[in-house]
Design a protein around this motif. Structure first.
Motif, PDB file in Angstrom:
ATOM      1  N   GLY A 232       0.790  -1.223   0.000  1.00  0.00           N
ATOM      2  CA  GLY A 232       0.000   0.000   0.000  1.00  0.00           C
ATOM      3  C   GLY A 232       0.823   1.273   0.000  1.00  0.00           C
ATOM      4  O   GLY A 232       0.382   2.307   0.511  1.00  0.00           O
ATOM      5  N   ILE A 233       2.023   1.204  -0.588  1.00  0.00           N
ATOM      6  CA  ILE A 233       2.839   2.413  -0.704  1.00  0.00           C
ATOM      7  C   ILE A 233       2.889   2.817  -2.178  1.00  0.00           C
ATOM      8  O   ILE A 233       2.614   2.004  -3.063  1.00  0.00           O
ATOM      9  CB  ILE A 233       4.263   2.237  -0.114  1.00  0.00           C
TER      10      ILE A 233
ATOM     11  N   VAL B 203       2.972  10.313  -1.589  1.00  0.00           N
ATOM     12  CA  VAL B 203       1.563  10.675  -1.564  1.00  0.00           C
ATOM     13  C   VAL B 203       0.767   9.433  -1.920  1.00  0.00           C
ATOM     14  O   VAL B 203       0.992   8.821  -2.972  1.00  0.00           O
ATOM     15  CB  VAL B 203       1.255  11.813  -2.557  1.00  0.00           C
ATOM     16  N   LEU B 204      -0.160   9.051  -1.046  1.00  0.00           N
ATOM     17  CA  LEU B 204      -1.001   7.886  -1.277  1.00  0.00           C
ATOM     18  C   LEU B 204      -2.359   8.369  -1.773  1.00  0.00           C
ATOM     19  O   LEU B 204      -2.983   9.230  -1.159  1.00  0.00           O
ATOM     20  CB  LEU B 204      -1.155   7.069   0.001  1.00  0.00           C
ATOM     21  N   ARG B 205      -2.798   7.793  -2.883  1.00  0.00           N
ATOM     22  CA  ARG B 205      -4.047   8.215  -3.508  1.00  0.00           C
ATOM     23  C   ARG B 205      -5.024   7.043  -3.565  1.00  0.00           C
ATOM     24  O   ARG B 205      -4.626   5.897  -3.648  1.00  0.00           O
ATOM     25  CB  ARG B 205      -3.790   8.744  -4.911  1.00  0.00           C
ATOM     26  N   ASN B 206      -6.321   7.371  -3.572  1.00  0.00           N
ATOM     27  CA  ASN B 206      -7.338   6.331  -3.684  1.00  0.00           C
ATOM     28  C   ASN B 206      -7.566   5.987  -5.158  1.00  0.00           C
ATOM     29  O   ASN B 206      -6.896   6.543  -6.045  1.00  0.00           O
ATOM     30  CB  ASN B 206      -8.634   6.737  -2.971  1.00  0.00           C
TER      31      ASN B 206
ATOM     32  N   TRP C 270      -7.561  10.728  -5.634  1.00  0.00           N
ATOM     33  CA  TRP C 270      -7.567  11.750  -4.601  1.00  0.00           C
ATOM     34  C   TRP C 270      -6.560  11.407  -3.515  1.00  0.00           C
ATOM     35  O   TRP C 270      -6.389  10.250  -3.128  1.00  0.00           O
ATOM     36  CB  TRP C 270      -8.952  11.887  -3.983  1.00  0.00           C
ATOM     37  N   ARG C 271      -5.927  12.444  -3.009  1.00  0.00           N
ATOM     38  CA  ARG C 271      -4.921  12.277  -1.959  1.00  0.00           C
ATOM     39  C   ARG C 271      -5.597  11.794  -0.682  1.00  0.00           C
ATOM     40  O   ARG C 271      -6.491  12.442  -0.154  1.00  0.00           O
ATOM     41  CB  ARG C 271      -4.239  13.620  -1.724  1.00  0.00           C
ATOM     42  N   GLU C 272      -5.141  10.636  -0.189  1.00  0.00           N
ATOM     43  CA  GLU C 272      -5.684  10.065   1.047  1.00  0.00           C
ATOM     44  C   GLU C 272      -4.729  10.194   2.222  1.00  0.00           C
ATOM     45  O   GLU C 272      -5.164  10.257   3.361  1.00  0.00           O
ATOM     46  CB  GLU C 272      -5.993   8.576   0.854  1.00  0.00           C
ATOM     47  N   ASN C 273      -3.452  10.186   1.929  1.00  0.00           N
ATOM     48  CA  ASN C 273      -2.476  10.211   3.007  1.00  0.00           C
ATOM     49  C   ASN C 273      -1.118  10.580   2.431  1.00  0.00           C
ATOM     50  O   ASN C 273      -0.894  10.480   1.222  1.00  0.00           O
ATOM     51  CB  ASN C 273      -2.404   8.829   3.680  1.00  0.00           C
TER      52      ASN C 273
END
Length: 177
Positions: A20-21, A30-33, A37-40
């Motif tokens: 999940g990276i 930047v983690l996106r869905n 969209w930026r989630e984390n």
């Protein structure tokens, strides 16, 4: 081709997806869905992976990721060390992870130019990827046969064996025995 940079890059992508990276590298990510969209946002201090191609037991590897503590909006990301092992062919098929407390950076204390005049026939080759604040490297080696490399190899196998037994997965246990 197994052991090639291209093959290794595919494994990095597969491992990043499984964990999940965003990418297999240190630094801010930047983690996106699925909608983009930026989630984390997470920060990785260092990340390393060693793949093992064992002629008699299959292919797999071992890795560690050291996350820095960070905050993104309402999310607090803990600073932790995640260690794991996996089996693979072209993609990572099985994975086992655990949150660790042992800092393993010390196992990478070897002489890059040290070599042995003799040969060994244990049929093991390794590919190492290390990404940290001041390093991003890829190393490929077969049948290490010098003191510093043998020490490194013993540490990799001891950690892999311990995690394989903890996983209870027969394929992982077979690879790391």
């Amino acid at each position: 081709m197994i052991g090639s940079p291209e093959h290794f890059h595919q494994l990095e992508k597969s491992l990043a997806r499984k964990l999940g990276i965003a990418a297999f590298q240190s630094g801010l990510q930047v983690l996106r869905n699925d909608r983009g969209w930026r989630e984390n946002e997470i920060s990785i201090d260092y990340i390393w992976m060693v793949t093992i191609d064992h002629s008699y037991s299959g292919e797999g590897g071992i890795f560690a990721i050291k996350y820095k503590e960070s905050k993104f909006r309402e999310k607090v990301n803990p600073g932790e060390l995640v260690q794991g092992i996996f089996t693979n062919k072209d993609e990572i098929s099985q994975i086992y992870t655990e949150t660790g407390t042992t800092d393993l950076r010390g196992i990478f204390d070897f002489n890059l130019f040290e070599g042995s005049q003799g040969i060994t026939l244990d049929g093991v080759s390794y590919t190492i990827r290390i990404s940290g604040q001041n390093i991003d490297t890829f190393i490929s080696l077969s049948n290490p046969n010098t003191d510093s490399w043998k020490k490194w190899e013993a540490e990799i196998w001891a950690l892999g064996n311990r995690m394989a037994l903890a996983s209870g997965n027969k394929e992982m246990i077979n690879l790391f025995q």
